[in-house]
Motif scaffolding. Sequence first.
Motif, PDB file in Angstrom:
ATOM      1  N   SER A 222      10.684-106.099  70.941  1.00  0.00           N
ATOM      2  CA  SER A 222      10.273-105.808  72.820  1.00  0.00           C
ATOM      3  C   SER A 222       9.554-106.483  72.971  1.00  0.00           C
ATOM      4  CB  SER A 222       9.615-103.865  72.469  1.00  0.00           C
ATOM      5  OG  SER A 222       8.419-103.903  71.713  1.00  0.00           O
ATOM      6  N   GLN A 225      11.682-109.080  74.537  1.00  0.00           N
ATOM      7  CA  GLN A 225      12.459-108.428  75.437  1.00  0.00           C
ATOM      8  C   GLN A 225      11.746-109.168  77.169  1.00  0.00           C
ATOM      9  OE1 GLN A 225      14.506-105.936  72.936  1.00  0.00           O
ATOM     10  NE2 GLN A 225      15.285-104.994  74.826  1.00  0.00           N
ATOM     11  N   ARG A 226      10.368-108.209  76.987  1.00  0.00           N
ATOM     12  CA  ARG A 226       9.473-108.765  77.787  1.00  0.00           C
ATOM     13  C   ARG A 226       9.143-109.940  78.260  1.00  0.00           C
ATOM     14  NH1 ARG A 226       6.459-105.043  74.685  1.00  0.00           N
ATOM     15  NH2 ARG A 226       6.974-102.999  74.801  1.00  0.00           N
ATOM     16  N   TYR A 229      12.193-111.528  79.920  1.00  0.00           N
ATOM     17  CA  TYR A 229      12.020-111.123  81.160  1.00  0.00           C
ATOM     18  C   TYR A 229      11.365-111.803  81.815  1.00  0.00           C
ATOM     19  CZ  TYR A 229      12.383-107.724  84.951  1.00  0.00           C
ATOM     20  OH  TYR A 229      12.645-106.938  86.260  1.00  0.00           O
ATOM     21  N   ARG A 257      16.926-101.274  74.908  1.00  0.00           N
ATOM     22  CA  ARG A 257      15.982-100.460  76.056  1.00  0.00           C
ATOM     23  C   ARG A 257      14.135-100.419  75.923  1.00  0.00           C
ATOM     24  NH1 ARG A 257      18.819 -97.572  80.564  1.00  0.00           N
ATOM     25  NH2 ARG A 257      20.177 -99.942  80.165  1.00  0.00           N
ATOM     26  N   VAL A 258      14.258-101.311  76.508  1.00  0.00           N
ATOM     27  CA  VAL A 258      12.281-100.688  75.987  1.00  0.00           C
ATOM     28  C   VAL A 258      11.592-101.328  77.634  1.00  0.00           C
ATOM     29  CG1 VAL A 258      12.465-102.046  74.063  1.00  0.00           C
ATOM     30  CG2 VAL A 258      11.713-103.939  76.534  1.00  0.00           C
ATOM     31  N   HIS A 259      10.768-100.776  78.035  1.00  0.00           N
ATOM     32  CA  HIS A 259      10.004-101.439  78.755  1.00  0.00           C
ATOM     33  C   HIS A 259       9.204-101.714  79.164  1.00  0.00           C
ATOM     34  CE1 HIS A 259      11.234 -96.968  80.330  1.00  0.00           C
ATOM     35  NE2 HIS A 259      10.181 -96.836  78.739  1.00  0.00           N
ATOM     36  N   TYR A 260       9.294-102.721  80.386  1.00  0.00           N
ATOM     37  CA  TYR A 260       8.409-103.520  80.500  1.00  0.00           C
ATOM     38  C   TYR A 260       6.825-102.995  81.130  1.00  0.00           C
ATOM     39  CZ  TYR A 260       4.990-107.615  82.544  1.00  0.00           C
ATOM     40  OH  TYR A 260       3.838-108.277  82.669  1.00  0.00           O
ATOM     41  N   TRP A 280      18.279-109.199  79.623  1.00  0.00           N
ATOM     42  CA  TRP A 280      17.234-108.254  78.396  1.00  0.00           C
ATOM     43  C   TRP A 280      16.659-106.820  78.220  1.00  0.00           C
ATOM     44  CZ3 TRP A 280      15.020-112.364  75.942  1.00  0.00           C
ATOM     45  CH2 TRP A 280      15.322-114.080  76.316  1.00  0.00           C
ATOM     46  N   VAL A 282      15.777-104.344  79.901  1.00  0.00           N
ATOM     47  CA  VAL A 282      14.296-104.682  80.194  1.00  0.00           C
ATOM     48  C   VAL A 282      14.067-103.253  81.537  1.00  0.00           C
ATOM     49  CG1 VAL A 282      11.989-105.547  80.616  1.00  0.00           C
ATOM     50  CG2 VAL A 282      12.818-106.229  78.666  1.00  0.00           C
ATOM     51  N   THR A 283      13.295-102.134  81.090  1.00  0.00           N
ATOM     52  CA  THR A 283      13.515-101.321  82.346  1.00  0.00           C
ATOM     53  C   THR A 283      12.043-102.067  83.466  1.00  0.00           C
ATOM     54  OG1 THR A 283      13.993 -99.773  81.453  1.00  0.00           O
ATOM     55  CG2 THR A 283      12.840 -99.095  83.432  1.00  0.00           C
ATOM     56  N   GLN A 284      12.248-102.113  84.140  1.00  0.00           N
ATOM     57  CA  GLN A 284      10.976-102.830  85.354  1.00  0.00           C
ATOM     58  C   GLN A 284      10.801-101.394  86.403  1.00  0.00           C
ATOM     59  OE1 GLN A 284      10.855-106.230  87.887  1.00  0.00           O
ATOM     60  NE2 GLN A 284       9.864-105.764  88.960  1.00  0.00           N
TER      61      GLN A 284
END
Length: 292
Positions: A222, A225-226, A229, A257-260, A280, A282-284
Amino acid sequence: MGLVAARELSEWMISQERTFASAGEIARWLGCSQLQVPHRLRGARQAGEMVCVTTGGWVPARNHRIWVDSFLDEMMRYLGHPYYVGYLTAASIYGVTHQAIQTTTLATTAALRTRSIGVHGMRFARKNDLARFPTRKRQMVTGWGNSKKALLLSTPEVTLLDLMERPKRRGGHIYLNVVAEMLDSRETIVPAPTDPDAPKLRQVSMVDPYELADAAYLYGHSTRQRAGYVLDAMADYMGVEFDTDPLRSTLPVNPRRVHYDTNIDEYDREEGWVKIDDRWNVTQWREFDPDV
């Protein structure tokens, strides 16, 4: 009989370029027992001339002021814990954050409590495998003339990854600013004087894509990924090129999937996400707002 009087200890230590001393050392200088040191220094402490920064650890002050960077290395060696100065503190020392940092953050193997020294705070992040993280040694000015003290910093790559472990909502633009300025900063490489074939002075990006990828294996997916991104987003924002392929190669083909943002609240969920990045995964949830 001691070497110096208690009320003269601060100026004497400054003249000797001693920015930190244990109670045992001070006891020898004052000619008293170690247990008597707090009592003997009560007047100097009340006058703002001596400051107790940890149990049995003292630093001298001038005009009620101390320079935290000047005694951190000695304090951590006195406590017996490895460390590195990191996060926004390291970014500030590298010159890529223009906000005054009121809290010095250190990574260490010990569980140490946050503390305040005057108006300045010290926060400790615990990392059990600290020795694996790349660091740099930096000579820091003590604030007393040209005297300098060594300090261990996280590398720019580790600094960036540390900040991407848990991005915070409050002041989140500061993290974006750091990444943006790292991408737009250059370091001068000086060849070794003993190497006749060394290249001339050259400038390279503060963040090396391959060193970043190597350091990324010390962090979870995670965080990687952040970081990837945000690097892509800030490179586009600054109009610079940065190769994130080495960092992307450290991840599975289809990472989870991860959250920023690491602190999504109910209001965010009602409003909905702003963007999902396919590269990536990544959910923004909030618009980025860098101000560099």
